[in-house]
Design a protein around this motif. Structure first.
Motif, PDB file in Angstrom:
ATOM      1  N   SER A 160       0.830  -0.893  -0.077  1.00  0.00           N
ATOM      2  CA  SER A 160      -0.605  -0.345  -0.304  1.00  0.00           C
ATOM      3  C   SER A 160       0.812   1.108   0.136  1.00  0.00           C
ATOM      4  CB  SER A 160      -0.587  -0.122   0.863  1.00  0.00           C
ATOM      5  OG  SER A 160      -0.700   0.099   2.195  1.00  0.00           O
ATOM      6  N   ARG A 165      -1.954   1.236  -5.268  1.00  0.00           N
ATOM      7  CA  ARG A 165      -3.376   0.811  -4.275  1.00  0.00           C
ATOM      8  C   ARG A 165      -4.010   1.406  -3.814  1.00  0.00           C
ATOM      9  NH1 ARG A 165      -1.213  -3.697  -1.590  1.00  0.00           N
ATOM     10  NH2 ARG A 165      -2.978  -2.957  -0.290  1.00  0.00           N
ATOM     11  N   LEU A 166      -4.037   2.649  -3.101  1.00  0.00           N
ATOM     12  CA  LEU A 166      -5.068   3.270  -2.345  1.00  0.00           C
ATOM     13  C   LEU A 166      -6.544   3.677  -3.355  1.00  0.00           C
ATOM     14  CD1 LEU A 166      -2.870   5.351   0.195  1.00  0.00           C
ATOM     15  CD2 LEU A 166      -4.098   2.751   0.248  1.00  0.00           C
ATOM     16  N   GLY A 195      -3.646   1.188   5.580  1.00  0.00           N
ATOM     17  CA  GLY A 195      -3.618   1.903   3.690  1.00  0.00           C
ATOM     18  C   GLY A 195      -5.252   1.836   3.977  1.00  0.00           C
TER      19      GLY A 195
END
Length: 381
Positions: A160, A165-166, A195
Protein backbone atom coordinates in the motif's frame (compact mmCIF):
# COMPACT_ATOMS: atom_id res chain seq x y z
CA UNK A 1 -18.66 2.37 -17.17
CA UNK A 2 -19.53 -1.33 -17.63
CA UNK A 3 -20.04 -2.66 -21.15
CA UNK A 4 -23.74 -3.32 -21.58
CA UNK A 5 -25.17 -4.92 -18.46
CA UNK A 6 -22.06 -6.96 -17.65
CA UNK A 7 -19.98 -5.65 -14.78
CA UNK A 8 -16.31 -5.63 -15.82
CA UNK A 9 -14.48 -4.44 -12.73
CA UNK A 10 -14.01 -1.32 -10.67
CA UNK A 11 -11.58 0.46 -13.01
CA UNK A 12 -14.04 0.43 -15.90
CA UNK A 13 -16.91 1.33 -13.60
CA UNK A 14 -15.12 4.33 -12.07
CA UNK A 15 -12.74 5.06 -14.94
CA UNK A 16 -13.39 8.82 -14.81
CA UNK A 17 -12.28 8.90 -11.16
CA UNK A 18 -9.12 6.80 -11.53
CA UNK A 19 -5.67 7.50 -13.01
CA UNK A 20 -6.06 5.62 -16.30
CA UNK A 21 -6.40 6.70 -19.92
CA UNK A 22 -8.49 5.42 -22.79
CA UNK A 23 -5.51 3.40 -24.04
CA UNK A 24 -4.66 1.78 -20.68
CA UNK A 25 -4.79 -2.01 -20.66
CA UNK A 26 -6.96 -2.83 -17.66
CA UNK A 27 -5.90 -5.82 -15.53
CA UNK A 28 -9.11 -6.97 -13.88
CA UNK A 29 -10.76 -10.06 -12.44
CA UNK A 30 -14.14 -8.38 -11.94
CA UNK A 31 -13.24 -7.04 -8.51
CA UNK A 32 -15.44 -4.61 -6.60
CA UNK A 33 -19.24 -4.37 -6.63
CA UNK A 34 -19.27 -6.30 -3.34
CA UNK A 35 -22.49 -6.46 -1.33
CA UNK A 36 -23.40 -3.98 1.39
CA UNK A 37 -25.42 -6.18 3.72
CA UNK A 38 -27.70 -4.77 6.41
CA UNK A 39 -27.43 -6.81 9.61
CA UNK A 40 -30.87 -7.96 10.74
CA UNK A 41 -30.31 -9.82 14.00
CA UNK A 42 -27.17 -8.56 15.71
CA UNK A 43 -28.29 -4.90 16.09
CA UNK A 44 -31.19 -5.98 18.34
CA UNK A 45 -28.67 -7.40 20.80
CA UNK A 46 -27.15 -3.95 21.40
CA UNK A 47 -30.32 -2.55 22.94
CA UNK A 48 -29.93 0.48 20.67
CA UNK A 49 -31.69 1.67 17.53
CA UNK A 50 -28.94 1.64 14.92
CA UNK A 51 -28.51 0.62 11.31
CA UNK A 52 -25.46 -1.60 10.85
CA UNK A 53 -24.23 -2.61 7.42
CA UNK A 54 -21.24 -4.76 6.52
CA UNK A 55 -19.31 -4.22 3.31
CA UNK A 56 -18.42 -7.82 2.51
CA UNK A 57 -15.06 -7.52 0.76
CA UNK A 58 -14.50 -11.24 1.15
CA UNK A 59 -16.49 -11.67 -2.07
CA UNK A 60 -13.77 -10.12 -4.21
CA UNK A 61 -12.06 -12.54 -6.65
CA UNK A 62 -9.29 -13.68 -4.30
CA UNK A 63 -11.43 -13.24 -1.20
CA UNK A 64 -10.24 -9.89 0.18
CA UNK A 65 -10.34 -6.13 -0.30
CA UNK A 66 -6.77 -6.26 -1.59
CA UNK A 67 -8.09 -6.97 -5.09
CA UNK A 68 -9.40 -3.42 -5.41
CA UNK A 69 -5.97 -1.89 -5.03
CA UNK A 70 -4.13 -4.70 -6.79
CA UNK A 71 -6.15 -4.28 -9.97
CA UNK A 72 -5.11 -0.63 -10.10
CA UNK A 73 -1.49 -1.23 -9.02
CA UNK A 74 -0.85 -4.04 -11.52
CA UNK A 75 -2.64 -2.13 -14.28
CA UNK A 76 -0.25 0.79 -13.82
CA UNK A 77 2.78 -1.47 -13.38
CA UNK A 78 2.07 -3.12 -16.74
CA UNK A 79 1.42 0.24 -18.39
CA UNK A 80 4.81 1.45 -17.14
CA UNK A 81 6.56 -1.62 -18.56
CA UNK A 82 7.16 -3.63 -15.39
CA UNK A 83 7.67 -7.36 -15.80
CA UNK A 84 7.44 -8.27 -12.11
CA UNK A 85 5.73 -7.14 -8.92
CA UNK A 86 6.93 -7.54 -5.33
CA UNK A 87 5.19 -7.38 -1.97
CA UNK A 88 5.53 -8.28 1.68
CA UNK A 89 2.42 -9.88 3.05
CA UNK A 90 0.60 -11.44 5.98
CA UNK A 91 -1.34 -13.36 3.35
CA UNK A 92 -4.05 -11.45 1.52
CA UNK A 93 -1.72 -9.16 -0.41
CA UNK A 94 0.35 -12.11 -1.60
CA UNK A 95 -2.76 -13.95 -2.80
CA UNK A 96 -4.01 -10.91 -4.67
CA UNK A 97 -0.64 -9.97 -6.16
CA UNK A 98 -0.15 -13.52 -7.40
CA UNK A 99 -3.56 -13.65 -9.07
CA UNK A 100 -3.32 -10.27 -10.80
CA UNK A 101 0.24 -10.91 -11.91
CA UNK A 102 -0.90 -14.18 -13.45
CA UNK A 103 -3.72 -12.33 -15.20
CA UNK A 104 -1.24 -9.77 -16.54
CA UNK A 105 1.34 -12.36 -17.61
CA UNK A 106 4.08 -11.08 -15.31
CA UNK A 107 5.87 -12.53 -12.27
CA UNK A 108 4.91 -12.00 -8.64
CA UNK A 109 7.49 -12.22 -5.85
CA UNK A 110 6.01 -12.36 -2.37
CA UNK A 111 7.81 -12.21 0.97
CA UNK A 112 5.94 -13.79 3.87
CA UNK A 113 6.75 -14.39 7.55
CA UNK A 114 7.53 -18.06 8.14
CA UNK A 115 4.78 -19.82 10.12
CA UNK A 116 2.72 -16.62 10.44
CA UNK A 117 0.42 -16.90 7.44
CA UNK A 118 -2.93 -18.68 7.24
CA UNK A 119 -2.73 -21.71 4.94
CA UNK A 120 -5.66 -20.60 2.79
CA UNK A 121 -3.75 -17.48 1.80
CA UNK A 122 -0.46 -19.28 1.27
CA UNK A 123 -2.20 -21.80 -0.98
CA UNK A 124 -3.55 -18.98 -3.15
CA UNK A 125 -0.16 -17.38 -3.65
CA UNK A 126 1.46 -20.70 -4.52
CA UNK A 127 -1.22 -22.01 -6.89
CA UNK A 128 -1.21 -18.74 -8.84
CA UNK A 129 2.48 -19.25 -9.50
CA UNK A 130 4.08 -16.62 -7.30
CA UNK A 131 7.68 -16.99 -6.20
CA UNK A 132 7.17 -17.29 -2.44
CA UNK A 133 10.05 -16.29 -0.18
CA UNK A 134 9.62 -17.12 3.51
CA UNK A 135 11.70 -15.12 5.97
CA UNK A 136 12.53 -15.80 9.59
CA UNK A 137 10.91 -12.61 10.73
CA UNK A 138 7.57 -10.79 10.77
CA UNK A 139 5.69 -8.65 8.26
CA UNK A 140 7.57 -5.53 9.26
CA UNK A 141 10.88 -7.24 8.48
CA UNK A 142 9.43 -8.23 5.12
CA UNK A 143 8.32 -4.70 4.38
CA UNK A 144 11.78 -3.38 5.15
CA UNK A 145 13.32 -5.93 2.78
CA UNK A 146 10.83 -5.15 0.01
CA UNK A 147 11.82 -1.50 0.04
CA UNK A 148 15.51 -2.40 0.06
CA UNK A 149 15.23 -4.98 -2.73
CA UNK A 150 13.27 -2.60 -4.96
CA UNK A 151 16.36 -0.37 -5.09
CA UNK A 152 18.36 -3.20 -6.65
CA UNK A 153 15.90 -5.17 -8.81
CA UNK A 154 13.56 -4.22 -11.70
CA UNK A 155 10.31 -4.86 -9.81
CA UNK A 156 7.28 -2.76 -8.84
CA UNK A 157 6.25 -2.76 -5.19
CA UNK A 158 2.53 -3.40 -4.83
CA UNK A 159 2.14 -2.94 -1.09
CA UNK A 160 0.00 0.00 0.00
CA UNK A 161 2.99 2.35 -0.19
CA UNK A 162 2.19 2.18 -3.90
CA UNK A 163 -0.24 5.11 -4.30
CA UNK A 164 -2.21 3.29 -7.01
CA UNK A 165 -3.20 0.67 -4.45
CA UNK A 166 -5.06 3.33 -2.48
CA UNK A 167 -6.60 4.69 -5.66
CA UNK A 168 -8.19 1.31 -6.29
CA UNK A 169 -9.22 0.81 -2.68
CA UNK A 170 -10.95 4.20 -2.46
CA UNK A 171 -13.69 2.82 -4.73
CA UNK A 172 -15.18 0.92 -1.78
CA UNK A 173 -16.24 4.29 -0.37
CA UNK A 174 -17.81 5.19 -3.72
CA UNK A 175 -19.81 1.96 -3.71
CA UNK A 176 -21.05 2.51 -0.18
CA UNK A 177 -22.33 6.00 -1.00
CA UNK A 178 -23.85 4.75 -4.25
CA UNK A 179 -25.68 1.99 -2.37
CA UNK A 180 -26.90 4.09 0.58
CA UNK A 181 -27.53 7.28 -1.34
CA UNK A 182 -25.35 9.10 1.18
CA UNK A 183 -22.28 8.57 3.34
CA UNK A 184 -22.78 6.58 6.55
CA UNK A 185 -22.47 8.39 9.88
CA UNK A 186 -19.67 6.08 11.03
CA UNK A 187 -17.35 3.78 9.11
CA UNK A 188 -15.52 1.13 11.15
CA UNK A 189 -12.51 -0.75 9.80
CA UNK A 190 -9.76 -3.14 10.90
CA UNK A 191 -6.40 -1.38 10.99
CA UNK A 192 -3.12 -3.13 10.30
CA UNK A 193 -0.94 -1.36 7.76
CA UNK A 194 -3.53 1.48 7.77
CA UNK A 195 -3.70 1.84 4.00
CA UNK A 196 -7.37 0.88 3.81
CA UNK A 197 -8.68 3.44 6.29
CA UNK A 198 -6.65 6.04 4.38
CA UNK A 199 -8.02 4.89 1.02
CA UNK A 200 -11.62 5.00 2.23
CA UNK A 201 -11.16 8.55 3.46
CA UNK A 202 -9.72 9.57 0.09
CA UNK A 203 -12.82 8.10 -1.54
CA UNK A 204 -15.24 9.84 0.80
CA UNK A 205 -13.37 13.14 0.35
CA UNK A 206 -13.48 12.91 -3.44
CA UNK A 207 -17.16 11.97 -3.45
CA UNK A 208 -18.03 14.90 -1.19
CA UNK A 209 -16.16 17.74 -2.95
CA UNK A 210 -18.90 20.15 -3.96
CA UNK A 211 -16.88 22.90 -5.57
CA UNK A 212 -14.46 24.65 -3.25
CA UNK A 213 -11.45 22.76 -4.65
CA UNK A 214 -9.77 22.41 -1.28
CA UNK A 215 -7.65 19.31 -0.73
CA UNK A 216 -7.61 17.55 2.64
CA UNK A 217 -4.38 16.10 3.98
CA UNK A 218 -5.55 12.55 3.33
CA UNK A 219 -6.48 13.50 -0.24
CA UNK A 220 -2.83 13.99 -1.18
CA UNK A 221 -3.07 12.06 -4.44
CA UNK A 222 -5.28 14.74 -5.96
CA UNK A 223 -2.02 16.63 -6.67
CA UNK A 224 -2.94 20.22 -6.02
CA UNK A 225 -6.43 21.56 -6.71
CA UNK A 226 -8.89 18.72 -6.42
CA UNK A 227 -9.94 17.42 -9.84
CA UNK A 228 -13.22 16.29 -8.31
CA UNK A 229 -14.34 19.72 -7.14
CA UNK A 230 -17.88 20.32 -8.32
CA UNK A 231 -18.45 16.59 -8.86
CA UNK A 232 -19.62 15.74 -5.37
CA UNK A 233 -22.14 12.97 -4.90
CA UNK A 234 -22.82 13.50 -1.21
CA UNK A 235 -22.48 16.48 1.09
CA UNK A 236 -21.27 14.50 4.08
CA UNK A 237 -18.39 12.29 5.17
CA UNK A 238 -18.38 9.68 7.93
CA UNK A 239 -16.54 9.56 11.21
CA UNK A 240 -13.74 7.04 10.61
CA UNK A 241 -13.06 4.50 13.36
CA UNK A 242 -10.15 2.06 13.26
CA UNK A 243 -9.77 -1.02 15.46
CA UNK A 244 -6.57 -2.89 16.20
CA UNK A 245 -5.86 -6.18 17.95
CA UNK A 246 -4.58 -5.59 21.48
CA UNK A 247 -1.35 -7.47 20.77
CA UNK A 248 -0.74 -5.46 17.62
CA UNK A 249 -1.91 -1.92 18.35
CA UNK A 250 0.68 0.74 17.58
CA UNK A 251 -1.98 3.44 17.15
CA UNK A 252 -3.18 2.76 20.69
CA UNK A 253 0.36 2.68 22.09
CA UNK A 254 1.35 5.83 20.25
CA UNK A 255 4.46 4.13 18.90
CA UNK A 256 5.52 1.22 16.73
CA UNK A 257 5.26 -2.32 18.12
CA UNK A 258 8.27 -4.52 17.37
CA UNK A 259 6.76 -7.93 18.10
CA UNK A 260 3.03 -7.86 17.28
CA UNK A 261 0.94 -10.93 18.09
CA UNK A 262 -2.71 -11.70 17.43
CA UNK A 263 -4.90 -14.48 16.08
CA UNK A 264 -6.03 -11.93 13.46
CA UNK A 265 -3.05 -12.54 11.18
CA UNK A 266 -4.11 -10.00 8.55
CA UNK A 267 -3.54 -7.14 11.02
CA UNK A 268 -0.51 -8.55 12.81
CA UNK A 269 1.52 -5.48 11.85
CA UNK A 270 3.49 -3.39 14.30
CA UNK A 271 4.97 -0.79 11.94
CA UNK A 272 2.11 0.53 9.76
CA UNK A 273 3.29 2.02 6.47
CA UNK A 274 0.41 4.52 6.39
CA UNK A 275 1.08 5.75 9.93
CA UNK A 276 1.00 9.50 9.21
CA UNK A 277 -1.97 9.47 6.85
CA UNK A 278 -4.06 7.33 9.22
CA UNK A 279 -3.55 9.85 12.03
CA UNK A 280 -4.69 12.57 9.63
CA UNK A 281 -7.80 10.57 8.78
CA UNK A 282 -8.61 10.31 12.47
CA UNK A 283 -8.18 14.05 12.96
CA UNK A 284 -10.03 15.17 9.83
CA UNK A 285 -12.99 12.86 10.35
CA UNK A 286 -13.30 13.34 14.11
CA UNK A 287 -12.78 9.62 14.60
CA UNK A 288 -10.75 7.43 16.90
CA UNK A 289 -8.71 4.25 17.23
CA UNK A 290 -9.48 1.50 19.71
CA UNK A 291 -8.41 -2.07 20.39
CA UNK A 292 -10.05 -5.47 20.85
CA UNK A 293 -8.71 -8.64 22.44
CA UNK A 294 -8.36 -11.85 20.46
CA UNK A 295 -11.28 -13.27 22.46
CA UNK A 296 -13.50 -10.35 21.38
CA UNK A 297 -12.41 -10.75 17.77
CA UNK A 298 -13.21 -14.47 17.65
CA UNK A 299 -16.53 -13.94 19.44
CA UNK A 300 -17.55 -11.40 16.82
CA UNK A 301 -16.51 -13.73 14.00
CA UNK A 302 -18.70 -16.48 15.40
CA UNK A 303 -21.55 -14.06 16.08
CA UNK A 304 -21.59 -12.96 12.45
CA UNK A 305 -21.73 -16.55 11.21
CA UNK A 306 -24.29 -17.85 13.70
CA UNK A 307 -26.63 -14.82 13.72
CA UNK A 308 -26.24 -13.39 10.21
CA UNK A 309 -24.79 -16.18 8.05
CA UNK A 310 -21.73 -14.11 7.13
CA UNK A 311 -18.33 -15.82 7.33
CA UNK A 312 -15.34 -13.47 7.52
CA UNK A 313 -11.76 -13.96 8.61
CA UNK A 314 -10.81 -12.94 12.18
CA UNK A 315 -9.22 -9.60 11.25
CA UNK A 316 -12.45 -8.58 9.52
CA UNK A 317 -14.55 -9.31 12.58
CA UNK A 318 -12.72 -6.71 14.66
CA UNK A 319 -14.66 -3.96 12.89
CA UNK A 320 -17.92 -5.45 14.13
CA UNK A 321 -16.55 -6.27 17.59
CA UNK A 322 -15.42 -2.70 18.09
CA UNK A 323 -18.53 -1.13 16.60
CA UNK A 324 -20.86 -3.17 18.83
CA UNK A 325 -18.92 -2.16 21.92
CA UNK A 326 -19.01 1.51 20.93
CA UNK A 327 -22.73 1.32 20.14
CA UNK A 328 -23.51 -0.24 23.52
CA UNK A 329 -21.46 2.40 25.34
CA UNK A 330 -23.11 5.24 23.43
CA UNK A 331 -19.88 6.42 21.84
CA UNK A 332 -21.62 5.69 18.55
CA UNK A 333 -25.00 7.31 19.27
CA UNK A 334 -28.43 5.82 18.80
CA UNK A 335 -29.97 6.48 15.39
CA UNK A 336 -26.62 6.22 13.59
CA UNK A 337 -25.96 4.53 10.28
CA UNK A 338 -22.81 2.42 10.66
CA UNK A 339 -20.81 0.58 8.00
CA UNK A 340 -18.27 -2.06 9.03
CA UNK A 341 -15.75 -3.30 6.50
CA UNK A 342 -15.25 -7.06 6.42
CA UNK A 343 -11.90 -7.24 4.71
CA UNK A 344 -11.58 -10.95 3.95
CA UNK A 345 -13.50 -14.21 3.61
CA UNK A 346 -13.52 -16.73 6.44
CA UNK A 347 -12.12 -19.47 4.22
CA UNK A 348 -8.83 -17.59 4.26
CA UNK A 349 -8.21 -19.09 7.70
CA UNK A 350 -10.31 -22.25 8.10
CA UNK A 351 -8.13 -23.68 10.88
CA UNK A 352 -9.00 -20.82 13.25
CA UNK A 353 -12.69 -21.21 12.45
CA UNK A 354 -12.69 -24.94 13.07
CA UNK A 355 -10.94 -24.54 16.41
CA UNK A 356 -13.91 -22.48 17.58
CA UNK A 357 -16.34 -25.24 16.69
CA UNK A 358 -15.02 -28.21 18.67
CA UNK A 359 -17.87 -30.47 19.65
CA UNK A 360 -20.04 -29.23 16.80
CA UNK A 361 -19.74 -32.45 14.79
CA UNK A 362 -21.75 -35.56 15.58
CA UNK A 363 -20.67 -39.04 14.49
CA UNK A 364 -23.41 -41.68 14.35
CA UNK A 365 -24.17 -44.95 12.61
CA UNK A 366 -25.46 -44.75 9.04
CA UNK A 367 -29.03 -45.66 10.02
CA UNK A 368 -32.31 -43.77 10.00
CA UNK A 369 -32.80 -44.21 13.74
CA UNK A 370 -29.34 -42.91 14.60
CA UNK A 371 -29.64 -39.82 12.38
CA UNK A 372 -33.20 -39.11 13.54
CA UNK A 373 -32.17 -39.39 17.19
CA UNK A 374 -29.24 -37.04 16.65
CA UNK A 375 -31.51 -34.46 15.02
CA UNK A 376 -34.23 -34.65 17.67
CA UNK A 377 -31.71 -34.56 20.52
CA UNK A 378 -30.11 -31.46 19.04
CA UNK A 379 -33.48 -29.74 18.70
CA UNK A 380 -34.54 -30.50 22.25
CA UNK A 381 -34.77 -27.42 24.53
Amino acid sequence: MPTGSRYTGLIEHYRDRLPVSDSTRIISLGEGNTPLIRLENIPHETGREVEIYVKYEGLNPTGSFKDRGMSMAVTRAVEEGSRAVLCASTGNTSASAAAYAARAGITAFVIIPEGKIALGKLAQAMIHGAVVIQIRGNFDDGMRLVKEVADHAPVTIVNSINPYRLQGQKTAAFEIVDALGRAPDYHCLPVGNAGNITAHWIGYCEYSHQGDGRVTAACKYCAGECRYAGRGVTGTRPVMVGYQASGSAPFLRGEMVDHPETVATAIRIGHPQSWDSAWKVKEESGGWFDECSDAEILAAQKLLTSREGIFCEPASAISVAGALRDIRSGRIPEGSCVVCTLTGHGLKDPDTAIRQCEGGMLTVDATLDAVKRAILDSMAP
